[in-house]
Design a protein around this motif. Structure first.
Motif, PDB file in Angstrom:
ATOM      1  N   ASP A  63       6.002   1.024  -9.313  1.00 34.03           N
ATOM      2  CA  ASP A  63       6.336   2.214  -8.531  1.00 34.03           C
ATOM      3  C   ASP A  63       5.209   2.520  -7.535  1.00 34.03           C
ATOM      4  O   ASP A  63       5.470   2.803  -6.364  1.00 34.03           O
ATOM      5  N   ASP A  64       3.962   2.423  -7.977  1.00 32.89           N
ATOM      6  CA  ASP A  64       2.836   2.608  -7.055  1.00 32.89           C
ATOM      7  C   ASP A  64       2.774   1.487  -6.026  1.00 32.89           C
ATOM      8  O   ASP A  64       2.450   1.718  -4.860  1.00 32.89           O
ATOM      9  N   ASP A  65       3.101   0.260  -6.461  1.00 37.30           N
ATOM     10  CA  ASP A  65       3.127  -0.862  -5.527  1.00 37.30           C
ATOM     11  C   ASP A  65       4.170  -0.641  -4.429  1.00 37.30           C
ATOM     12  O   ASP A  65       3.942  -0.992  -3.269  1.00 37.30           O
ATOM     13  N   LEU A  66       5.309  -0.067  -4.789  1.00 34.62           N
ATOM     14  CA  LEU A  66       6.341   0.227  -3.788  1.00 34.62           C
ATOM     15  C   LEU A  66       5.806   1.211  -2.760  1.00 34.62           C
ATOM     16  O   LEU A  66       5.973   1.006  -1.548  1.00 34.62           O
ATOM     17  N   LEU A  67       5.157   2.276  -3.213  1.00 37.09           N
ATOM     18  CA  LEU A  67       4.597   3.244  -2.265  1.00 37.09           C
ATOM     19  C   LEU A  67       3.525   2.600  -1.388  1.00 37.09           C
ATOM     20  O   LEU A  67       3.454   2.878  -0.187  1.00 37.09           O
ATOM     21  N   THR A  68       2.706   1.720  -1.964  1.00 39.65           N
ATOM     22  CA  THR A  68       1.688   1.012  -1.182  1.00 39.65           C
ATOM     23  C   THR A  68       2.338   0.121  -0.127  1.00 39.65           C
ATOM     24  O   THR A  68       1.904   0.085   1.032  1.00 39.65           O
ATOM     25  N   ALA A  69       3.395  -0.593  -0.510  1.00 37.86           N
ATOM     26  CA  ALA A  69       4.106  -1.452   0.441  1.00 37.86           C
ATOM     27  C   ALA A  69       4.735  -0.628   1.558  1.00 37.86           C
ATOM     28  O   ALA A  69       4.673  -1.010   2.736  1.00 37.86           O
ATOM     29  N   LEU A  70       5.326   0.501   1.197  1.00 33.07           N
ATOM     30  CA  LEU A  70       5.932   1.364   2.215  1.00 33.07           C
ATOM     31  C   LEU A  70       4.871   1.910   3.159  1.00 33.07           C
ATOM     32  O   LEU A  70       5.114   2.035   4.365  1.00 33.07           O
ATOM     33  N   HIS A  71       3.697   2.219   2.636  1.00 36.62           N
ATOM     34  CA  HIS A  71       2.592   2.682   3.489  1.00 36.62           C
ATOM     35  C   HIS A  71       2.166   1.599   4.457  1.00 36.62           C
ATOM     36  O   HIS A  71       1.842   1.882   5.620  1.00 36.62           O
ATOM     37  N   ALA A  72       2.149   0.339   4.004  1.00 34.06           N
ATOM     38  CA  ALA A  72       1.775  -0.767   4.887  1.00 34.06           C
ATOM     39  C   ALA A  72       2.834  -0.988   5.965  1.00 34.06           C
ATOM     40  O   ALA A  72       2.508  -1.240   7.129  1.00 34.06           O
TER      41      ALA A  72
END
Length: 140
Positions: A63-72
């Motif tokens: 879930d945190d990885d998804l937010l990180t990917a969306l931020h990128a």
């Protein structure tokens, strides 16, 4: 033979931070009350221009990885033409093109058919809207 259809709207508080909120228990509770052991489809829909529904593993960092990917992919900066609200808010309006505002899932014998590590999640990067509506519909 006519099918069974029921729908309801639930309010989900996401707060003022970017979030991936697990809706799986909400879905299971809805089905327990309305699917009555039937086979069919559960549809989720968020009527918002800045939120989406994802099927993703939660609790192990995805879930945190998804937010990180969306931020990128969608940085919160001033590149966006849509400019109101928090800085970079225009990216929130692009989010539903990547994380759609809907999902349709199979239901067998009144139970949601997810894989072992799958959860149904609300993805919300809009810090300006602390509450979201989620429409759950069962067709069986």
């Amino acid at each position: 033979m006519p099918g069974h259809f029921t729908t309801t709207t639930e309010t989900v508080t996401t707060g003022s931070a970017e979030t991936v909120t697990d809706l799986t228990r909400l879905c299971e509770g809805f089905l327990a009350r309305h699917a009555e052991g039937a086979d069919g489809l559960l549809n989720l829909f968020v009527p918002h221009a800045t939120a989406g529904i994802a099927i993703i593993e939660t609790g192990a960092g995805s879930d945190d990885d998804l937010l990180t990917a969306l931020h990128a992919l969608l940085p919160a900066d001033d590149r966006w033409q849509h400019r109101h609200g928090s800085p970079g808010h225009g990216r929130d309006h692009v989010l539903p093109a990547l994380v759609p505002p809907h999902a349709t899932l199979p239901v067998v014998a009144g139970r949601l058919q997810l894989g072992t590590w799958q959860s149904v999640c609300l993805v919300d990067t809009n810090k300006d809207n602390p509450e979201r509506q989620v429409r759950l519909s069962f067709l069986g």
